[in-house]
Design an enzyme around this catalytic site. Sequence first.
Site, PDB file in Angstrom:
ATOM      1  N   TYR A   1     -34.148 -18.848 -52.947  1.00  0.00           N
ATOM      2  CA  TYR A   1     -33.096 -19.616 -53.316  1.00  0.00           C
ATOM      3  C   TYR A   1     -31.927 -19.452 -52.112  1.00  0.00           C
ATOM      4  O   TYR A   1     -31.632 -20.348 -51.740  1.00  0.00           O
ATOM      5  CB  TYR A   1     -32.712 -19.690 -54.497  1.00  0.00           C
ATOM      6  CG  TYR A   1     -31.587 -20.859 -55.126  1.00  0.00           C
ATOM      7  CD1 TYR A   1     -31.964 -22.147 -54.894  1.00  0.00           C
ATOM      8  CD2 TYR A   1     -30.414 -20.313 -55.273  1.00  0.00           C
ATOM      9  CE1 TYR A   1     -30.968 -23.062 -55.317  1.00  0.00           C
ATOM     10  CE2 TYR A   1     -29.443 -21.455 -55.667  1.00  0.00           C
ATOM     11  CZ  TYR A   1     -29.590 -22.565 -55.690  1.00  0.00           C
ATOM     12  OH  TYR A   1     -28.772 -23.484 -55.993  1.00  0.00           O
TER      13      TYR A   1
ATOM     14  N   LYS B   1     -30.828 -21.898 -49.276  1.00  0.00           N
ATOM     15  CA  LYS B   1     -29.255 -22.418 -49.370  1.00  0.00           C
ATOM     16  C   LYS B   1     -28.567 -21.867 -48.062  1.00  0.00           C
ATOM     17  O   LYS B   1     -27.653 -22.503 -47.817  1.00  0.00           O
ATOM     18  CB  LYS B   1     -28.549 -22.025 -50.417  1.00  0.00           C
ATOM     19  CG  LYS B   1     -29.250 -22.754 -51.767  1.00  0.00           C
ATOM     20  CD  LYS B   1     -29.189 -24.385 -51.525  1.00  0.00           C
ATOM     21  CE  LYS B   1     -29.480 -25.211 -52.825  1.00  0.00           C
ATOM     22  NZ  LYS B   1     -29.645 -26.623 -52.323  1.00  0.00           N
TER      23      LYS B   1
END
Length: 276
Positions: free
Chosen positions: A164, A168
């Site tokens: 993640y 991101k």
Amino acid sequence: MSKLTGKSAIVTGSGRGIGREVALKLASEGASVVVNDLDADPAHEVVERIRALGGVAVPCVGSVTATDFAERVVGTAVEQFGGIDIVVNNAGYTWDNVIQKMTDEQWYAILDCHLTAPFRILRAAYPVISAAAKAEAAEGREVFRKVVNISSIAAGGNVGQSNYSTAKSGILGLTKTLAREWGRLKVNVNAVAFGHIETRLTAPLTGAESKTVNIEGREIRVGIGEALIEQSKKFIPLGRPGTAVEAAGAVYLFCQPESDYVSGQVLVCGGGMGGL
């Protein structure tokens, strides 16, 4: 007249949570919205909600990771609304593990959703946006369009979220690159990085309680222990997590005309916590 009257918007992952509130906010300001969700019922519910409030919306159901999705969602906006003025790449979820236990499936699932899907959508949108921008320039008109990519303060690194955090962080690179590439087309490309926002994915868990959501046939654990939530509050200067409505407000800041000379920027919506 509302600020987005005559504009068309694509908002991915807008059947629930932050995306839902973004779609409702944009529609309340006059935009016609393509509402996307992995599941049909939430997408149609938001569409009907917007219509009931006097707005315009159509659904585009399906996974943003499907190889044909980008062309389909762009095609929906063009067919239904005649073009694209706003793209909000919001769809996403977390599937956490420490790196030594993370599988290839976990890694690629999160990167595909948070990074590859926005890349494909923006690539598919380019011919539509470019043609419109060239026509407007030939007429001597300056018309701004908006891209808002959703990031997270986890882009700075977070335990158990190598997939993640990488995705991101990557979306910030894509944002800054397209701000340079698409400036000539009068497209503002920015990102909003969220901190702790209350959604079904961050709902509090009590005791040994465990919750999961089904995402493309996978049962993904969601929720945060109450003790961890209380600890998180201590690091948030405003003293509490944000709401989905507040998160949508941060996205809207980059969609309104007042941001026409702002591009390549990252806005942290974290109640004072975090920085990138």
